[in-house]
Design a protein around this motif. Structure first.
Motif, PDB file in Angstrom:
ATOM      1  N   LYS A  88     -18.890  76.395  27.418  1.00  0.00           N
ATOM      2  CA  LYS A  88     -20.186  76.128  28.030  1.00  0.00           C
ATOM      3  C   LYS A  88     -21.060  75.291  27.111  1.00  0.00           C
ATOM      4  O   LYS A  88     -20.912  75.335  25.883  1.00  0.00           O
ATOM      5  N   GLU A 120     -26.064  76.024  29.253  1.00  0.00           N
ATOM      6  CA  GLU A 120     -25.329  76.874  30.196  1.00  0.00           C
ATOM      7  C   GLU A 120     -25.187  78.302  29.685  1.00  0.00           C
ATOM      8  O   GLU A 120     -25.197  79.251  30.474  1.00  0.00           O
ATOM      9  N   PHE A 145     -26.496  81.318  31.940  1.00  0.00           N
ATOM     10  CA  PHE A 145     -25.536  82.356  32.325  1.00  0.00           C
ATOM     11  C   PHE A 145     -26.106  83.747  32.063  1.00  0.00           C
ATOM     12  O   PHE A 145     -25.898  84.671  32.854  1.00  0.00           O
ATOM     13  N   ILE A 148     -26.497  69.544  34.831  1.00  0.00           N
ATOM     14  CA  ILE A 148     -26.106  70.921  35.105  1.00  0.00           C
ATOM     15  C   ILE A 148     -25.789  71.052  36.588  1.00  0.00           C
ATOM     16  O   ILE A 148     -26.251  70.254  37.414  1.00  0.00           O
ATOM     17  N   GLU A 149     -25.000  72.061  36.905  1.00  0.00           N
ATOM     18  CA  GLU A 149     -24.675  72.304  38.301  1.00  0.00           C
ATOM     19  C   GLU A 149     -25.925  72.784  39.043  1.00  0.00           C
ATOM     20  O   GLU A 149     -26.684  73.607  38.540  1.00  0.00           O
TER      21      GLU A 149
END
Length: 206
Positions: free
Chosen positions: A31, A35, A39, A58-59
């Protein structure tokens, strides 16, 4: 207490001068540093705000929004103020923000429960985490009632350092016990990243 009272805010607007590149996008294990933080907090809050004037890859997540700093180059306090202004401008009901730095991947999410407990006590409008007698000024719980004072001190009175401003307005601390390593270790240099990789490997072997 309604958990929706707190907006999670990730402060990711630093220039990463000592690191030499944008730390948010640097990989630690599988990551990026950013991230790792997301998370840990993604399931703890209804909504997450990332404050950064840097382009972030980033997603997309339905509960995550990225906004720029309201003032460029004024440091973390500007990121805090930006998040408070976002709450007001978007007519959100949050009364508090919980701030997390994007370069500190090992913190224990238990501090979030400590934040919730402090809100119920209503003894202060500002809390910072403390470990081994060291105060971590970016791991904070801030009442949005501080917004007008913060903007005045940032824009008119030229406050830039979080520590100095917090001492001025008054801040309480939340003491966290350290076990094997400092969970608030932050990554500023390439050497720090090497240390973080060692810590990550130790975590995997525990």
């Amino acid at each position: 207490m309604n958990d929706n009272n707190i907006l999670a805010v990730v402060l990711a607007g630093g220039k990463s001068k000592r690191f030499g590149q944008d730390k948010n996008c640097v990989k630690l294990g599988s990551k990026t540093l950013l991230e790792h933080v997301l998370f840990k907090i993604s399931n703890k809050f209804e909504e997450i705000l990332i404050v950064s004037s840097n382009p972030l890859k980033i997603e997309e997540a339905k509960n995550t929004t990225i906004i720029p700093d309201c003032f460029n180059d004024l440091g973390p306090l500007a990121g805090v103020l930006s998040s408070m202004k976002w709450i007001k401008e978007n007519k959100k009901s949050y009364k508090w923000i919980a701030t997390f730095p994007s370069d500190t991947p090992f913190f224990d999410p238990i501090i979030i429960e400590e934040y919730k407990a402090r809100i119920e006590q209503s003894k202060s409008s500002l809390y910072f985490v403390k470990s081994n007698e060291k105060r971590h000024n970016i791991f904070g719980l801030w009442s949005i009632d501080l917004m007008e004072k913060l903007e005045e001190d940032l824009v008119i009175n030229n406050y830039r350092k979080v520590e100095e401003w917090a001492n001025k307005v008054g801040v309480s601390t939340i003491d966290i016990k350290i076990k094997n390593y400092d969970p608030f270790f932050n990554i500023n240099t390439k050497e720090d990243l090497d240390v973080a990789q060692t810590i990550l490997n130790l975590d995997k072997n525990d």
